[in-house]
Design an enzyme around this catalytic site. Structure first.
Site, short mmCIF file in Angstrom:
data_model
loop_
_atom_site.label_atom_id
_atom_site.label_comp_id
_atom_site.label_asym_id
_atom_site.label_seq_id
_atom_site.Cartn_x
_atom_site.Cartn_y
_atom_site.Cartn_z
N CYS A 100 0.83 -1.20 0.00
CA CYS A 100 0.00 0.00 0.00
C CYS A 100 0.87 1.26 0.00
O CYS A 100 1.78 1.39 0.83
CB CYS A 100 -0.91 0.01 1.23
SG CYS A 100 -2.00 1.46 1.29
N ASN A 211 -1.65 -9.68 -9.26
CA ASN A 211 -2.65 -8.62 -9.06
C ASN A 211 -2.24 -7.42 -9.90
O ASN A 211 -1.07 -7.25 -10.21
CB ASN A 211 -2.69 -8.26 -7.56
CG ASN A 211 -3.55 -7.04 -7.25
OD1 ASN A 211 -3.11 -6.13 -6.57
ND2 ASN A 211 -4.76 -7.02 -7.74
#
Length: 335
Positions: A100, A211
């Protein structure tokens, strides 16, 4: 889970952990559409687990399972304690966020910042593994800022494998902590899927998932020719309807059309329970507006959920009214 998948050459499709999106209401909706997709919580900071409202942070409906908890943190002892606390909630997996890029995460020196500290990530994983009865996994980027991914990603991979990680999920692009916003970090850095494919070739006995920028199940199936798992993010959130095909296309379950009446009833019951506990209908319906893209009645469906559901006193009947606008023959024809 992951060892069995590798042993049996099975694939896993998951819905990515997404801040402000994949809360318990979102996951409850997604579970109505797929019984087998692996669902993730939003990232929960270890300090919050230690000192905050644990039921609010960690509670979920058992029907959401299989569900994984994603933790944020960089202190092995705190992460281990958070895992101990979470064990009482029965999660199927614990995931460490190493990807993140938000300002909040950077100020706490965790998330994508940890790409620079593979040894610390390894210590975190080892501490979590020591107290966990379920798989401990890592979700990372291929590098940050000026890091060379040919060095950064293998260094992190080797470190966490040595620490006993059960799976590595790789967002196949860099995170630029300097110069790009969190939103830009989801689109601007170029994708490098081949790098993740090569990582899987290098570590054939380790579960590697991919991803980033995967828009539909056709693309997911293509990726699964090279890696063990695919993680869908915004595609699954903004077009949740596609999850209705996951069980058949990815997990080989005989094709069964989604029972939309049952989905409507389940969401109404869920809403009633939430309202009785002091919640608001809009906290649930905001996750539903991505249903029925391209289907007749979808515009009115979205209008009802976006306006009527946020009014004072709004109840489960708003969900029924929204579903009543959909022409389900469009869905039957598409199937």
């Amino acid at each position: 889970m992951y060892r069995d998948a590798l042993k049996n050459s099975e694939k896993i499709l998951s819905v990515a952990p997404m801040m402000d999106w994949t809360d318990r209401h979102c996951r409850f909706l997604h579970r109505q559409l797929s019984q087998h997709a692996l669902l993730y919580t939003e990232m929960v900071v270890a300090d919050a687990v230690l000192h905050g409202d644990r039921e609010r942070l960690l509670g979920y409906d058992q029907t959401e399972r299989p569900v994984a908890l994603q933790l944020g943190g960089s202190e092995p002892c705190k992460l281990a304690e958070a895992v101990r606390i979470a064990s009482d909630f029965g999660y199927d997996e614990i995931n460490l966020n190493v990807g993140c890029p938000s300002d909040r995460v950077q100020s706490g020196t965790f998330g994508a910042c940890l790409m620079r500290e593979p040894d610390l990530v390894a210590r975190c994983v080892a501490a979590m593994k020591a107290v966990s009865d379920v798989p401990v996994t890592v979700k990372c980027r291929i590098g940050v800022d000026d890091q060379d991914p040919t060095i950064a990603l293998p260094a992190l991979t080797e470190a966490v494998i040595d620490a006993g990680v059960d799976a590595l999920w790789v967002h196949a692009r860099k995170a630029w902590l300097q110069g790009l916003s969190p939103k830009q970090n989801r689109d601007v850095p170029p994708l490098d899927y081949d790098r993740v494919y090569r990582l899987k070739q290098q570590y054939p006995h380790v579960f590697i998932g991919i991803n980033g920028g995967i828009a539909n199940l056709n693309q997911a199936a293509e990726h699964l020719e090279y890696v063990d798992g695919v993680m869908l993010g915004r595609a699954a959130y903004h077009n949740a309807q596609l999850l209705g095909e996951v069980d058949q296309r990815i997990y080989g379950v005989p094709a069964v059309a989604v029972d939309w009446d049952a989905v409507c009833s389940a969401m109404m019951r869920h809403a009633e329970i939430h309202l009785q506990s002091g919640g608001r209908l809009g906290q649930i319906t905001r996750h539903m507006v991505g249903l029925f893209l391209g289907v007749r009645g979808a515009r009115r469906f979205r209008q009802i959920l976006s306006t009527d559901a946020v009014r004072d006193g709004a109840g489960p009947e708003v969900i029924a009214a929204a579903f009543a606008e959909i022409d389900f023959t469009d869905l039957a024809t598409a199937a």
